[in-house]
Design a protein around this motif. Structure first.
Motif, mmCIF file in Angstrom:
data_model
loop_
_atom_site.group_PDB
_atom_site.id
_atom_site.type_symbol
_atom_site.label_atom_id
_atom_site.label_comp_id
_atom_site.label_asym_id
_atom_site.label_seq_id
_atom_site.Cartn_x
_atom_site.Cartn_y
_atom_site.Cartn_z
ATOM 1 N N ASN A 122 35.939 34.588 48.428
ATOM 2 C CA ASN A 122 36.411 35.839 49.438
ATOM 3 C C ASN A 122 36.710 35.474 50.604
ATOM 4 O O ASN A 122 37.827 35.672 51.299
ATOM 5 C CB ASN A 122 35.396 37.082 49.224
ATOM 6 N N LYS A 123 35.810 34.539 51.332
ATOM 7 C CA LYS A 123 35.976 34.225 52.722
ATOM 8 C C LYS A 123 37.143 33.200 52.585
ATOM 9 O O LYS A 123 38.095 33.278 53.777
ATOM 10 C CB LYS A 123 34.981 33.664 53.251
ATOM 11 N N ILE A 124 37.174 32.453 51.937
ATOM 12 C CA ILE A 124 38.516 31.373 51.703
ATOM 13 C C ILE A 124 39.649 32.089 51.789
ATOM 14 O O ILE A 124 40.696 31.803 52.297
ATOM 15 C CB ILE A 124 37.974 30.307 50.756
ATOM 16 N N LEU A 167 42.915 32.323 54.293
ATOM 17 C CA LEU A 167 44.040 31.728 53.997
ATOM 18 C C LEU A 167 45.338 32.872 53.957
ATOM 19 O O LEU A 167 46.324 32.483 54.600
ATOM 20 C CB LEU A 167 44.134 31.263 52.371
ATOM 21 N N ALA A 168 45.008 34.100 53.927
ATOM 22 C CA ALA A 168 46.013 35.201 53.917
ATOM 23 C C ALA A 168 46.232 35.453 55.430
ATOM 24 O O ALA A 168 47.354 35.970 55.993
ATOM 25 C CB ALA A 168 45.236 36.526 53.418
ATOM 26 N N ASN A 169 45.367 35.196 56.445
ATOM 27 C CA ASN A 169 45.453 35.429 57.836
ATOM 28 C C ASN A 169 45.767 34.043 58.544
ATOM 29 O O ASN A 169 46.019 34.021 59.789
ATOM 30 C CB ASN A 169 44.046 36.090 58.264
ATOM 31 N N ASN A 170 46.240 33.038 57.757
ATOM 32 C CA ASN A 170 46.534 31.661 58.491
ATOM 33 C C ASN A 170 45.506 31.204 59.352
ATOM 34 O O ASN A 170 45.779 30.789 60.311
ATOM 35 C CB ASN A 170 47.898 31.903 59.241
#
Length: 557
Positions: free
Chosen positions: A460-462, A466-469
């Motif tokens: 979940n953290k990864i 990734l989504a927030n760059n």
């Protein structure tokens, strides 16, 4: 006390002075410095000294006898004829009086000998440096052997060991040869061995553990202790009537098929080494007896070897390679279990010598094979090539060396390599079953449980990063500042060199143009250019020789 210590040091230095300039020390030194291998030194140079060395060690006392026995497994230190002489080294000691035996037994057990036994033979069956053995009969009718430890033996051993430890430390700090062969480690190993041999509680435990581990082998028998009549200085155990393997008559060998016994013996030792990690470490012919009902008795478990799971795997790889005569596989197994500096160790030479050693051992018959000797020889090759093999390999070599002798006596045509291949397959299956025991599987399940619990949160953290760059990967591989600094220095040096070269060429061209002003017959302008070029060149050389070194030192600190 001071006088006793002085006497020990005097004896030690007298011994060292006698052998310091001898051919045996020269051969070891030459081998250590890679000037000459032991095999290249003529055997005649020290053929007369092995027996003399054995006698000198006996005179030095029990500790040095044990040291000699330990050195018999170090072919990296001694020539073959010395190894053979030391392997049979036994101390000649006076027996303890029966009165002392009675006193020690009563003090340790709290019972008089006359109360504990129906019969007790006052004449010892055997006498050695640590203790002596008497035959006795319990009230139940059970025949037993009673081992009594010599009074004061612990103090004598440890006084000698302390002196040896100090001398070894001095030798290692002042001698490259002593450091290379780790003489301080030899003394430390001797101390460990003696600590175990001096504690009969441990030997009693070893007897019970080995009995349990080898219960499936019907042709083997291990005497069991009588715990009530045992202590750290007294060991009462089953008396087993038998003969030394090496003393069997020729007729007995012809009449009896010993192959089933040897099958059990070989498989039992393979199981001890690569499955149990707990092995009888001293199976010399004196400790292996043939009983009246044709069983092999394993005696004297004062010395046992313990192997870690990783070491057991490496040894299994080594034995598989040896059984197939695969020099490369043997080399890889040895390198994986050893300690070496890749910058200084001669790996290619080591590989070549191991392959040569394996190819030279062409025989498969037990009477001609020297499996143990080959393993010990690997230690000599490794030392010459800057590779330090683990102590466990010396123990393995010693075990196999003694097994070679026993097998050659009972079954001269026994194919040991084929037997190892056959038994290794079974051992691997046993090892896999052992690793699948509930307690091992439970540990694996616990690890997987932790992974399963933590994995969703980490994923979940990864994905969120990734989504927030915001996902970053940090690699500590290259010092970017130092790298760019280095490139800049190289570019500056190249530019400076080009300028200096241009000035020299320009000055040379200007010399051809006549000038009303000159210095030493040269025009003033080209002369000035030459001086500037020389000054810049010297400044550049100074920076290369001194500034770069300072830069490296600053970075390293």
């Amino acid at each position: 006390m001071a006088l006793e210590q002085l006497d020990k040091y005097t004896k030690f230095f007298g011994f060292i002075l006698k052998y310091y300039n001898s051919d045996i020390v020269k051969s070891t030194t030459n081998s250590a410095m890679n000037e000459m291998t032991v095999e290249e030194i003529p055997k005649d140079d020290f053929d007369d000294q092995p027996e003399e060395l054995v006698e000198d060690l006996k005179r030095m006392g029990p500790t040095y006898v044990k040291l000699g026995q330990l050195l018999s497994t170090r072919p990296d230190l001694l020539p073959d004829n010395y190894l053979a002489a030391l392997a049979g080294l036994q101390d000649d000691v006076e027996t303890i009086s029966y009165q002392e035996v009675e006193n020690i037994f009563e003090e340790e057990i709290g019972v008089k000998i006359s109360k504990a036994f129906v019969e007790f033979n006052p004449v010892p069956l055997a006498s050695a440096s640590i203790g002596q053995v008497h035959k006795a009969v319990l009230h139940s009718g059970r025949e037993v052997a009673v081992k009594i430890q010599r009074p004061g033996v612990r103090k004598n051993f440890f006084d000698d060991l302390d002196a040896l430890k100090q001398m070894a430390a001095i030798a290692v700090s002042h001698s490259k040869e002593a450091k290379k062969y780790a003489l301080d480690d030899v003394v430390e190993e001797l101390r460990y061995i003696l600590l175990n041999e001096l504690d009969y509680h441990k030997e009693a435990q070893n007897l019970m553990v080995l009995k349990e581990n080898l219960k499936e082998y019907s042709h083997l028998v291990i005497p069991q202790p009588v715990v009530e009549y045992s202590s750290s200085k007294v060991l009462t155990m089953d008396f087993i009537e038998g003969k030394k393997i090496t003393s069997l008559g020729h007729l007995k060998k012809l009449e009896t098929d010993f192959n089933p016994l040897i099958d059990d013996l070989v498989e039992a030792y393979l199981k001890q080494i690569i499955v149990d990690g707990f092995a009888h470490a001293d199976p010399h012919p004196g400790n292996i007896h043939l009983t009246s009902n044709d069983q092999i008795a394993l005696m004297d478990l004062g010395m046992v070897a313990k192997f870690s799971p990783k070491m057991m795997e490496k040894i299994m790889m080594l034995l598989v390679g040896m059984s197939k005569k695969d020099g490369d596989a043997i080399t890889e197994a040895l390198l994986e279990m050893s300690d070496y500096n890749s910058a200084t160790a001669n790996i290619e030479n080591f590989r070549k010598n191991i392959n040569r050693l394996v190819l030279e051992s062409t025989s498969t018959k037990a009477e001609d094979m020297e499996t143990g000797r080959i393993v010990l020889q690997m230690n000599r090759i490794a030392a010459n090539d800057g590779i330090k093999l683990p102590v466990e390999l010396n123990i393995l070599g010693k075990i196999l060396l003694n097994l070679d002798q026993i097998i050659a006596v009972l079954t001269p045509n026994y194919n040991l390599q084929q037997a190892i291949q056959k038994f290794i397959k079974r051992m691997v299956n046993k090892k896999i079953k052992q690793e699948l025991k509930p307690e091992n599987v439970y540990g694996l399940l616990l690890d997987n449980k932790k992974l399963a619990e933590n994995l969703p949160g980490r994923l979940n953290k990864i994905t969120e990063k990734l989504a927030n760059n915001e996902f970053e990967i940090k690699i500590n591989a290259i010092d970017e500042t130092r790298l760019t600094d280095g490139f800049q220095k190289v570019a500056n040096r190249i530019t400076s060199g080009l300028i200096i070269a241009a000035m020299i060429i320009g000055a040379a061209l200007l010399m051809r143009i006549p000038s009303s002003y000159s210095i030493l017959g040269y025009g003033i302008l080209p002369f000035i250019f030459f001086l500037i070029a020389i000054g810049l060149g010297l400044f550049l050389i100074y920076n290369i020789m001194f500034k770069d070194e300072n830069f490296r030192n600053d970075k390293d600190s």
